[in-house]
Structure formats: C-alpha cells, structure tokens
Motif scaffolding. Structure first.
Motif, PDB file in Angstrom:
ATOM      1  N   ASP A 605      77.253  -1.890  16.190  1.00 24.78           N
ATOM      2  CA  ASP A 605      78.254  -1.632  17.220  1.00 24.78           C
ATOM      3  C   ASP A 605      77.865  -0.346  17.972  1.00 24.78           C
ATOM      4  OD1 ASP A 605      80.573  -0.537  14.658  1.00 24.78           O
ATOM      5  OD2 ASP A 605      79.041   0.615  15.701  1.00 24.78           O
ATOM      6  N   LYS A 606      78.623  -0.043  19.017  1.00 24.88           N
ATOM      7  CA  LYS A 606      78.238   1.067  19.917  1.00 24.88           C
ATOM      8  C   LYS A 606      78.148   2.389  19.177  1.00 24.88           C
ATOM      9  CE  LYS A 606      79.495  -0.270  24.561  1.00 24.88           C
ATOM     10  NZ  LYS A 606      80.500  -0.377  25.539  1.00 24.88           N
ATOM     11  N   ARG A 609      75.090   2.487  17.118  1.00 23.12           N
ATOM     12  CA  ARG A 609      73.912   2.576  17.976  1.00 23.12           C
ATOM     13  C   ARG A 609      73.674   4.024  18.393  1.00 23.12           C
ATOM     14  NH1 ARG A 609      73.964  -2.496  22.290  1.00 23.12           N
ATOM     15  NH2 ARG A 609      74.102  -4.118  20.715  1.00 23.12           N
ATOM     16  N   ARG A 610      74.757   4.666  18.708  1.00 20.59           N
ATOM     17  CA  ARG A 610      74.642   6.064  19.128  1.00 20.59           C
ATOM     18  C   ARG A 610      74.091   6.908  17.986  1.00 20.59           C
ATOM     19  NH1 ARG A 610      76.773   8.864  23.233  1.00 20.59           N
ATOM     20  NH2 ARG A 610      78.148   7.178  23.863  1.00 20.59           N
ATOM     21  N   GLN A 631      70.872  -3.424  25.334  1.00 23.68           N
ATOM     22  CA  GLN A 631      70.825  -2.516  24.175  1.00 23.68           C
ATOM     23  C   GLN A 631      70.487  -1.092  24.633  1.00 23.68           C
ATOM     24  OE1 GLN A 631      67.917  -4.234  21.575  1.00 23.68           O
ATOM     25  NE2 GLN A 631      69.256  -5.890  20.908  1.00 23.68           N
ATOM     26  N   GLY A 634      73.680   2.492  28.074  1.00 17.51           N
ATOM     27  CA  GLY A 634      74.873   2.923  27.330  1.00 17.51           C
ATOM     28  C   GLY A 634      74.524   4.016  26.338  1.00 17.51           C
ATOM     29  N   PRO A 635      75.112   3.962  25.146  1.00 14.64           N
ATOM     30  CA  PRO A 635      74.955   5.061  24.184  1.00 14.64           C
ATOM     31  C   PRO A 635      73.504   5.343  23.798  1.00 14.64           C
ATOM     32  CG  PRO A 635      76.286   3.276  23.238  1.00 14.64           C
ATOM     33  CD  PRO A 635      76.016   2.918  24.650  1.00 14.64           C
TER      34      PRO A 635
END
Lengths: 675, 51
Positions: A605-606, A609-610, A631, A634-635
């Motif tokens: 999840d985000k 991932r971060r 993918q 974003g983060p």
C-alpha cells in the motif's frame, strides 16, 4: 560489483538501447519506469542472460530476437542478439558480452533457430586488457548464480522468499555470503583427508599399527552406520511430532466444532421460544380485537349517533315525556293523564292514539340515553384498546428482531462449522483421532528413546576410538614414509580443529548480525507489533507481539514482500559492511553487490511504498529499480527523487499496426542532479 | 608457538599456510554444489607444505 552500463541489441523488444547506472554517493539510484509490458522484466532478464545464459520470461521464452528484426529478415538470414554488461569489480573494469545468432527458417518464423552462442569476458586493469578464460567460474565468483535471484529479483515473486518453502534459500544465502559454507566444507574435507593420511601412515607402519588403524576404521564405519540410524530416528521423531500436531489441530477443530454446535443449539432453542412468544402475542392481539375491536371501527358511527342523539336531547325530543307504552296504558285503562275517562271514539281518545309513534321506542330511547351516557366510556375503551394493541405489536416486533439476529448468528456458525468440518478430513470420529494421536505420540517417544540409545552407543564407540588413538599415538614408527604421513595427518587435523572453532564463533556472530539488520530494516517499515527474526537455524520468521506472548504469524502478501525486501537489503548491507571491515578474510565471500529490482512495490500500500522507498537507497551502494508508471508516481517518486542519479523512461510502442512490432526505446529523463 | 605432537613439529606458519590455501581452494569451488576434486586438492596442498 559496481554496475556501469548495460547495452542491448535485438534483445526482445530492445533493438539498440543502453542504460548507464548511477553510483554516486547520495545519488545511487537508477530508476526505469514505464507502462505494463514495456520491458521491465526483459531488462532484468538481460542481466541474467549476459551473466549466466539464463532467462525467465512468462511469455514466449523461446523468442529472444526482436520481432521486428526477424520480420525484416529473409529466410536463411541470421539475426545477432547481444547484451553487454560493463561493471567494475575489485579494481578491474569488466565487460561481459553474450551473443547468440538466430537463423530465420521461413517467412513466418519469428523465433529463429539458434545457431551459435558465445560469451566473452574481459577486464582492464592498469590499462591492460585481459580475456578471462574460464568465464562461467569467473562470473560465478563475482556474483554467484545461485544467489543471483536475490540481487536481480522479480518483485512479483519476491514475497515467496519469506514463505515457508523458501527457508533453505535464505539459509544458504546467509551462510554462503558470510563465509560459513566455506568453513563448514573445509572442516569436513580436511577430516576426510586426515583419514587418508592415517591410512597411508598405517600402510607404511608396523603390523601392530595397521591392526590398530584397522580397528579404528571399523569403529568409524560402525559409528557412521549408527549415525545414519540416529538421523533416521530423528527424522522419524520429527515426522511423528508433525503428525501429532496435525491431529491436535484436527481435534481442536472438533473442540471448536463442538463448541459452535452447542452455541448454535442454544440459539435455535431461543429462536423456538421466541416464535412461541410471538404466537402468544398474536393470540392476544386476536382476542383483543375480538373483544374490543369494535371500538375503533365503530367509533365514528357511535360519535355521529351520539351527536344526533345529543341534538334530540337538546331539542327536547329525548328523554321524551310520553312513551308508546304509557299511551297504550292510558288507552287500555280508558283514562287520561288528567284523570278524565277516555271514550273509545272520543276526540281525546284519538288524539292520544295518534300521538303513539312520535315518541321513540322505549328500548331505543333507553339505548340512546345509554349511548350518550357511555360515550366517554367508549372513548376510554378505544384508547385503552389502541394502547394495548400497540404494546403487543411492539413486543412482537422486538421478538421478531431478536429472531432475525439469531438467524444471522446461526448462519455464521453454520458457515464456520462447514469450514471446520472441511478441515477435519476423513470420516474418523473424535475418539478415533485421539487414539491415532496417542499411537503417534507413542511412536514419537519410541523414536526419541531409540535415538538416545543410538547416541549412547555412538559415544561409547567414540570413546573406544579415543583409546585406540592413544595407543596409536604411543607407537613409534621408524619408517620415514610413515612419519611423514603421520605429520600430514596431524596437520590436517590441527587445521580442521582451528577452522571448526572459527566456524562456531562466526555462526554466532553472523546470526546476531543478520538478525539485527533484518529485524531493524523490517521494523522500520512494517507494523509496529510485527517483528522479523533470523532463527538459530537461519530461518526467516515473522512474529506478532501479543499482550502475553509472541506468536509466529502467517504472513500476508504485503508483509512477505516487506520481509523479503528487508532480508535481501540486509544481506547486501551486511555483505558490504563485512567487505569494508574484513575484506581480506580468507573465507569471507561477500562483497559489494548492487540491488536490481523489478517492480518491488507491487503488493504494497502507499504507506509501505513510502517506507520501502525511504530505506532502499540505504541498503546498497547501487540500487536499480524498474517500476510501472503508477508505482513510480506518488510516494515512491517523492521519497526517491533526491537520490536518483539516473532516470529513464520506457517509450513503448506496442506495434499494433500492420507490419509493426512491439518495440521499446529507453529515454533518459532529467533528474534533479542533472539540472 | 609450535604445535608439538609425537615429536613432530608443526610451525604456526606452516599451519597458517595450509589453512590459507585450503580456504582459497574451497572458495574457488564454493559455487559448485558438489565441489569435485576438492579432497585431492587439499591432500596435494598438505603434501606440498609438509614434505
């Protein structure tokens, strides 16, 4: 190993492309992103094909040559496929070029027939180029193929690394990289060679020596047999222990099943009771309606009648002064109210007779008076009836709601029971399972006892060997060959002993270090109540902290991926740390490895991932990431943009038109460091 | 300090050399699942070092 450049010619969808890899301090990440199917996995395979002639494609694995090149070729023509990997390793700049020639067999042949393949490995050192002869060994020494899946890994499979079935790979990876494998093997092989030299000693020695050595060999042979049997017993013990555990799980399934069945029975009984209550209430409602049901129904009519009667009363019609009965009594008695006689045909008689019917019938008048008088009573009755009815209805509704809930619970239990019963396979009853458990437990205990007995026998025989060795040591052999053999034997034994000590010591330290690093990396990314650990047997496990204990958990896909990433990253980190602090060790096989990852973020999840993006650049001196656009954006991009030294994008053309074929160009993007 | 056994001395340097060469030989064949010939290699090393 420090990657420098990868070049591809006619390799799958890459006609003529290359990538340079970032390796600077603080900007050590190379990222390549593109749409699905644009070539990320192909790039990963380019590495392994160049180094090991190994590929793992999901689609058309036999089609290595670019479709466009094959389409443009005539039958009989050859297409050259090549991948060149340039890297630096231990002060040398290496170039590995693997080529394969594919001959087009016919007009519609897109796979081609491989006619020739070759790999050339060269290195430059101090300005001089040298060709490596034993390419396979040389490349395996730089980055072993058995471990290559860890350093060039497919993120879509990586979550399996932390699964139960891959623990041997983890064990092997740790031991291999940390030098344990070398030490363990060296000890074993030295012991064997010491035995060879002892035989040689006996060969050149006296008859007495030969006899003693022969006895020793016989004992060693017996010990080997006993050891084999002991290991069999140990495996038997483990097998029975597992079977007992399985049965206990089934039995606990029975316990759960029994508990749930009792619960369901209770719910059903309660449902039955509630239904009976509802029937009672319905009966009461019926009685109520029968009894007083007229009240609300007839109320409007009663009210209207009462109003009319009241009007009659106001008008003086009722209560009337005269009734028909009274008038009849006057006519019968032939006497008027005033007392005067009434003659039949007289006017007075006829007047009285004609007044009959004007007055309401006595019964009706009485009823009317009763209705008026009881109007308020009717009103009260109606209110009470309505109130009671509402109460009954509410009570019935509540009971019905309770039934609905119970039915839901019963349904849930039935579903759960179904699952438990599926797990409890076979038609055995609880008693039968318990009997089988007892049998297996007994068998396990027998195996343990037998194992102990064998161990004791082994120890006794080892003691005998010790005694023989003392006798052998006491002998003084004169022949030079015998003395030499003896020296060599002792040397092998002494070196073996030293290495074994190192092995035990290193094993402890390796486990602690790998445990610390994996646990730390995992802990910084995963949920706070989860911990990863490398066990004494070098297995990777995940535990959850409960209030009173710690339990091993079945890992979710996301958690497995994090654990696998944490493990691989930690391994690379440890290898680098050890290389930098102890690179001259005789047995250390670690080094500086890059991390090349295809889609490592897929299952996360985000937030995860971060977190992963934040720690990845710290785990290796070079990190190469292939990702989809979604993918990357974003983060991941936010966390990694400052450390990206090289940024590429796949420009993919699916080639859907006539005469067009899938083709990807690799376009370099600007990075903050290149502005 | 030397290892003294049965009057046969082994110098520490001798043992250190054997150890180093044995580990190098093992390292060469580390990536083979079955390191064929390693016993012969080790035997040869010891014969060369102690002769």
């Amino acid at each position: 190993m420090r990657l420098q450049r990868l070049s591809l010619t006619n390799f799958r969808q890459f006609t003529d492309d290359s990538i340079e890899f970032a390796h600077g301090e603080g900007a050590n990440v190379t990222v390549v992103h593109g749409s699905n199917g644009s070539g990320k996995t192909t790039l990963l395979n380019a590495f392994t094909w160049a180094l090991y002639d190994a590929v793992d494609f999901d689609t058309r694995p036999e089609r290595l040559a670019t479709e466009g090149a094959m389409a443009a070729a005539n039958p009989g023509e050859k297409i050259e496929v090549s991948v060149t990997l340039e890297f630096e390793h231990e002060g040398r700049d290496y170039t590995v070029t693997r080529t394969a020639m594919f001959r087009k067999r016919s007009n519609d042949d897109f796979n081609g027939e491989i006619e020739d393949s070759d790999v050339v490995v060269e290195y430059r050192e101090d300005g001089r180029a040298t060709k490596v002869e034993n390419e396979r060994t040389a490349l395996n020494n730089i980055i072993p193929q058995r471990l290559s899946e860890l350093f060039f890994f497919d993120g879509e499979d990586i979550d399996e690394l932390a699964g139960v079935d891959n623990q041997d790979r983890i064990q092997e990876a740790i031991q291999n990289i940390m030098g344990l494998t070398i030490l363990e093997r060296a000890t074993r092989h030295l012991d064997h060679v010491a035995g060879e030299f002892e035989d040689e000693y006996a060969k050149y020695g006296s008859d007495e020596l030969r006899e003693l050595v022969q006895q020793k060999r016989d004992l060693e042979g017996e010990i080997d047999n006993l050891e084999r049997k002991r290991k069999d017993k140990q495996r038997e013990e483990e097998r029975f222990a597992e079977e007992v555990r399985d049965i206990e799980q089934k039995l606990s399934g029975f316990d759960d099943s029994s508990r749930l069945q009792n619960q369901r029975k209770e719910y059903r009984e309660r449902e039955k009771q509630l239904k009976a209550d509802i029937d009672n209430i319905t009966e009461r409602i019926r009685d109520e309606i029968n009894d007083k049901g007229y009240a609300p129904v007839s109320m409007p009519l009663i009210r209207e009648t009462a109003e009319e009667l009241d009007q009659l009363r106001q008008n003086g019609v009722i209560p009337s002064d005269l009734t028909d009965d009274f008038l009849d009594s006057l006519l019968e008695n032939k006497q008027c109210i005033c007392g005067r006689p009434l003659e039949s045909a007289s006017d007075e008689y006829q007047t009285i007779e004609s007044s009959k019917g004007d007055a309401p019938a006595e019964g009706v008048e009485q009823a009317a008076l009763m209705i008026i008088g009881q109007l308020s009573q009717f009103s009260d009755d109606r209110s009470a009836f309505t109130e009671r009815l509402e109460q009954h209805i509410q009570e019935r509704n509540e009971k019905q709601q309770e039934i609905d809930k119970l039915l839901e619970y019963i349904d849930d239990i039935s579903t759960e029971l179904g699952e438990i019963n599926d797990a409890i396979e076979g038609s055995k009853s609880i008693a039968e399972w318990e009997a089988e458990r007892d049998r297996k437990s007994q068998a396990k205990d027998d195996a343990i006892r037998e194992g102990s007995r064998l161990k004791e026998k082994i120890e006794n025989k080892e003691e005998e060997i010790g005694n023989l060795e003392e006798e052998i040591n006491d002998l003084r052999e004169d022949r030079q060959e015998a003395q030499l053999a003896r020296r060599r034997q002792r040397a092998a034994e002494l070196v073996s002993g030293e290495i074994e000590e190192k092995f035990e010591d290193l094993k402890q330290r390796v486990r602690q270090l790998s445990n610390q690093t994996v646990s730390g990396t995992f802990g910084s990314v995963a949920s706070k109540d989860l911990h990863a650990e490398i066990t004494k047997e070098f297995r990777l496990k995940i535990y959850q902290d409960l209030p009173d204990r710690r339990v091993e958990v079945e890992k979710s896909t996301g958690e497995r991926q994090i654990a696998s990433l944490a493990f691989i990253g930690s391994l690379v980190k440890i290898a680098r740390q050890r290389y930098e602090s102890d690179g001259n060790s005789e047995y250390f096989t670690g080094g500086i490895y890059p991390l090349v990852m295809d889609s490592p973020f897929g299952a996360l999840d985000k937030s995860h991932r971060r977190e992963i993006s934040r720690i990845l650049p710290t785990l290796a001196s070079q990190v190469v990431v292939f990702a989809t656009d979604s993918q990357w954006e974003g983060p991941v991009e936010e966390e990694m943009s400052d450390v990206v030294g090289k940024h590429y994008r796949f420009d993919f053309d699916p080639g859907t038109g006539s005469g067009e074929y899938p083709c990807t160009r690799i376009k370099q993007e600007q990075t903050p460091t290149t502005y | 300090m030397d290892e003294v056994t049965d009057g046969m001395e082994h110098s520490e340097r001798e043992l250190a050399r054997i150890r180093k060469r044995v580990l190098e030989a093992e390292k060469e064949k580390l990536n083979l699942r079955l390191p064929r010939g390693i016993n012969n290699d080790i035997e040869r090393i010891i014969r060369e070092e102690i002769n």
